[in-house]
Design an enzyme around this catalytic site. Structure first.
Site, PDB file in Angstrom:
ATOM      1  N   ARG A  38       0.808  -1.199  -0.010  1.00 27.22           N
ATOM      2  CA  ARG A  38      -0.090   0.128   0.090  1.00 27.22           C
ATOM      3  C   ARG A  38       0.733   1.165  -0.042  1.00 27.22           C
ATOM      4  NH1 ARG A  38       0.168   4.327   2.652  1.00 27.22           N
ATOM      5  NH2 ARG A  38      -0.001   3.335   4.741  1.00 27.22           N
TER       6      ARG A  38
ATOM      7  N   GLY B 226      11.365  13.170  -2.253  1.00 28.88           N
ATOM      8  CA  GLY B 226      12.396  13.499  -1.184  1.00 28.88           C
ATOM      9  C   GLY B 226      12.359  14.655  -0.478  1.00 28.88           C
TER      10      GLY B 226
ATOM     11  N   THR C 188      12.032  14.836   3.430  1.00 29.80           N
ATOM     12  CA  THR C 188      12.550  14.744   4.840  1.00 29.80           C
ATOM     13  C   THR C 188      13.903  14.709   4.916  1.00 29.80           C
ATOM     14  OG1 THR C 188      10.581  13.795   5.627  1.00 29.80           O
ATOM     15  CG2 THR C 188      12.753  13.458   7.165  1.00 29.80           C
TER      16      THR C 188
ATOM     17  N   TRP D  91      14.860   8.720   5.008  1.00 28.45           N
ATOM     18  CA  TRP D  91      13.720   7.716   5.383  1.00 28.45           C
ATOM     19  C   TRP D  91      12.585   7.925   4.155  1.00 28.45           C
ATOM     20  CZ3 TRP D  91      14.939   5.238   9.097  1.00 28.45           C
ATOM     21  CH2 TRP D  91      15.611   5.840  10.406  1.00 28.45           C
ATOM     22  N   ILE D  92      13.406   7.783   2.972  1.00 32.72           N
ATOM     23  CA  ILE D  92      12.757   7.958   1.823  1.00 32.72           C
ATOM     24  C   ILE D  92      12.018   6.619   1.359  1.00 32.72           C
ATOM     25  CG2 ILE D  92      12.692   8.782  -0.724  1.00 32.72           C
ATOM     26  CD1 ILE D  92      13.025  10.971   1.681  1.00 32.72           C
TER      27      ILE D  92
ATOM     28  N   GLN E 281     -18.320 -11.981  26.567  1.00 30.74           N
ATOM     29  CA  GLN E 281     -18.873 -10.460  26.613  1.00 30.74           C
ATOM     30  C   GLN E 281     -17.362  -9.580  26.409  1.00 30.74           C
ATOM     31  OE1 GLN E 281     -21.235  -9.525  29.954  1.00 30.74           O
ATOM     32  NE2 GLN E 281     -23.008 -10.912  29.014  1.00 30.74           N
TER      33      GLN E 281
ATOM     34  N   GLU F  14       4.334  11.128   6.889  1.00 26.08           N
ATOM     35  CA  GLU F  14       3.531  12.283   6.151  1.00 26.08           C
ATOM     36  C   GLU F  14       2.881  12.968   7.126  1.00 26.08           C
ATOM     37  OE1 GLU F  14       1.495  10.995   2.733  1.00 26.08           O
ATOM     38  OE2 GLU F  14       3.041   9.374   2.261  1.00 26.08           O
ATOM     39  N   GLY F  15       3.667  13.547   8.240  1.00 27.52           N
ATOM     40  CA  GLY F  15       3.032  14.384   9.214  1.00 27.52           C
ATOM     41  C   GLY F  15       2.691  13.693  10.552  1.00 27.52           C
TER      42      GLY F  15
END
Lengths: 266, 383
Positions: free
Chosen positions: B84, B124, B126, B156-157, B278, B362-363
């Site tokens: 994903r 790219g 960060t 971190w790409i 339950q 992404e934030g």
């Protein structure tokens, strides 16, 4: 080459289908519908033959309005056109009336070289509509086809392999013909994004009795002599027998059991 | 209002669900364990046109709407968040950004090849010392004749093995975030290199890398948008990226729910399936409500995207809620599995690890809150 693929929408094979004990019919409400799995092989084979020999594939189904979803699936997999036979007059059709109605629709489509059906539907499991349809159309019939070896369009010939209990039979006949296919014939493709888009936009005409040149008395419930006496779920299969012990001992017990039940003769 | 999916939305959802179940599910655990990028799966996704879902037909896409786009992310996320993620980066961060900001030449050059999966893209932004504080980035781009010379490191790409990278760099160091420019960079350009990052908690099948740019020459024509527009380009890209992250979270949460349901109906304790206890039912009720709440936040954002109106706030709400939600749902799912949930015998262990990144990239959740609140209040909490 003009190919018609006949498909049926059935309850999902993963769904738990229940019977109406009074009416003797399936309770379809709330059950997910899918294209009859054997018909997916029929669609795939039709599309592959079109890719091999050129021409067009037309998908035909008879059923309630939502059977359009099944036809869209056929279009997404590569069928060029589709038609749905849907009308209250067709409701309650048995395999005889269904084959009759489908045969009229196929005649309406003009000259056809090959009709492809799945070997049977997973809901009714009769395997009658394909052969019945061939008879009504006056086409040669090839059942349980597991491979199409060759089609000679000029010579109007088709050579196939049929999967029988005893082995594989190579059969040749003349076109136009009808074949029913088994799951060994191919691996149906997933539709791609662009073909889904095209399928969603394709108009699917709905044909009723007025669109078919036929005998009204042979449609639907009135044209269906089959009477369902009783419908029931067969008892679950009894568990098998597990033989235990050292290998030579187990093998000897197994041979005894098989020969005593006349599965093998020693 | 209409809560039903239309015909083509149902069809694309079904196709991607079938693809995910047949092609991804059987190998997901192996790719995760081996930290292997699922190249074969990416190729098949390309052939099925999945990377072109929401891309207009004139650029080789399927021309589907944003709800369909979310459905694809959901169905992939239900089975494998790594895959994903590959989809999200390719289509949301890269392709849609070129479509939104690119010149006609740039669109013709890149979009059809990205939509078909022929080339892979990465984003790219960060850097080792610049995460939430985008304006503090160090990467630089200096105009020299007809090209810019880029220097800097990106950290971190995702899709680090990409063929084409959107690189953000400062063209004016004195102008803060207004000094940032976006570039389309061919990763085979001399001076461009990457270092794979291993040992991640989750998303182990996605290729994550550090990108190193040493005097990388990029032609002037490869500026995306205008010089100085980089921050706007990045923020609009993240609006699209966060949308698919949120949808992916809904999918992963659904995946957790589905496996937990199957297990709870089979696992017998105290003489009956645990689904009949339950406190287990409480878990299911909480999971079901929160998954649906997240799903509807995503679809509302998608509805606004379809209308073409600005929806940064609604996307942030969806991303914040869904990324936190999926962690809670994965926690509950493991709770239902008991000890078995702690082992990699069941996929829920992988779902739990994969869920964790969503509140970070992404934030972060904290940044999403500032976007939502400062927009509503009209008072910026950013420096």
């Amino acid at each position: 080459m003009r190919i018609v693929v006949c498909i049926k929408q059935v309850p999902s094979t993963e769904a738990k289908v229940q019977m109406d004990p009074v009416k003797g019919t399936l309770i379809r409400e709330g059950v997910e519908s899918v294209v009859n799995p054997f018909d997916e092989y029929a669609i795939e084979e039709g599309v592959r033959l079109k890719e091999r020999y050129g021409g067009e594939v037309i998908a035909v189904s008879m059923g309630p309005p939502q059977a359009k979803d099944a036809l869209r699936q056929a279009l997404a997999m590569g069928a060029d056109k589709a038609a749905l036979l849907s009308d209250r007059a067709f409701a309650g059709s048995d395999t005889l009336a269904t084959a009759y109605t489908l045969s009229l629709a196929i005649k309406k489509l003009g000259e056809i070289d090959l009709v492809i059906c799945g070997k049977q539907a997973t809901d009714g499991d009769t395997a009658q509509v394909g052969p019945g349809l061939a008879q009504r159309l006056g086409f040669r019939q090839l059942t349980y086809v597991c491979k199409v070896r060759e089609i000679n369009l000029e010579g109007k010939k088709i050579v196939v392999e049929r999967l029988l209990d005893e082995g594989v039979q190579v059969a040749e006949t003349t076109l136009p013909a009808l074949m029913t296919v088994v799951k060994d014939i191919n691996q149906p493709r997933l539709p791609n994004v662009i073909s889904i888009r095209r399928a969603a936009r394709t108009e699917i005409p709905i044909w009723g009795p007025q669109d078919l040149n036929g005998d009204q008395a042979k449609f639907g419930f009135d044209g269906s002599p089959t009477q369902v006496v009783r419908i029931f779920t067969p008892p679950p299969r009894a568990g098998g027998q597990i033989l235990e012990g050292e290998v030579p001992e187990v093998v000897s017990k197994l041979l005894d059991a098989l020969s005593s039940q006349q599965v093998i003769s020693i | 209002m209409d809560f039903d999916l239309n015909e083509e939305q149902q069809m694309i959802k079904k196709m991607v669900a079938d693809f995910a179940d047949k092609e991804i599910a059987p190998v997901a655990a192996q790719y995760d364990q081996e930290e292997k990028f699922p190249e074969e799966i990416v190729k098949k996704m390309g052939a099925l046109g999945i990377f072109g879902t929401v891309i207009p037909e004139e650029y080789g896409g399927g021309g589907f709407d944003y709800i369909s786009h979310a459905l694809v992310a959901e169905e992939l996320g239900r089975v494998d968040s790594s895959v994903r993620g590959i989809y999200s980066v390719q289509i949301s961060l890269v392709t849609l950004s070129i479509l939104r900001w690119g010149t006609e030449d740039q669109k013709r050059m890149y979009v059809p090849r990205l939509a078909s999966g022929e080339i892979l893209g990465c984003f790219g932004l960060t850097e080792p010392n610049s995460g939430s504080d985008v304006a503090s980035m160090q990467a630089s781009a200096v105009l020299d004749g007809d090209s810019y010379v880029l220097n800097g490191n990106k950290m971190w790409i995702s899709n680090g093995c990409a063929d084409v990278a959107l690189i953000f760099a400062k063209t004016d160091k004195s102008a803060g975030h207004r000094g940032i420019t976006a570039f389309i960079v061919d990763t085979k350009t001399p001076g461009f290199s990457s270092r794979d990052i291993h040992g991640k908690l989750g998303l182990r099948a996605s290729s994550t890398a550090e990108l190193i740019l040493e005097d990388v020459r990029v032609p002037k024509e490869n500026v995306l948008g205008n010089p100085g527009d980089g921050f706007k380009v990045a923020m609009s890209a993240l609006d699209n990226g966060r949308y698919t992250v949120a949808a992916g979270c809904v999918g992963t949460a659904q995946g957790c729910y589905d496996v937990a349901k199957k297990y709870a109906l089979e696992r017998v304790q105290f003489g009956k399936p645990i689904a009949g206890h339950q406190l287990i039912q409480e878990h299911f009720a909480e999971m079901a409500i929160n998954i649906d709440a997240g799903r509807f936040l995503v679809y509302r954002a998608g509805h606004l995207k379809n209308k073409g109106v600005r929806c940064t706030r609604e996307v942030s709400m969806a991303k914040l809620f869904c990324s936190e939600m999926v962690n809670q749902v994965a926690y509950r799912a493991i709770q239902i599995f008991g000890g078995y949930g702690f082992s990699n015998e069941f996929p829920v262990e992988r779902f739990y690890r994969d869920a964790r990144i969503n509140t970070l990239y992404e934030g972060t959740s904290e940044i999403q809150k500032l976007i939502i609140a400062s927009g509503d209040l009209g008072v910026s909490a950013f420096v």
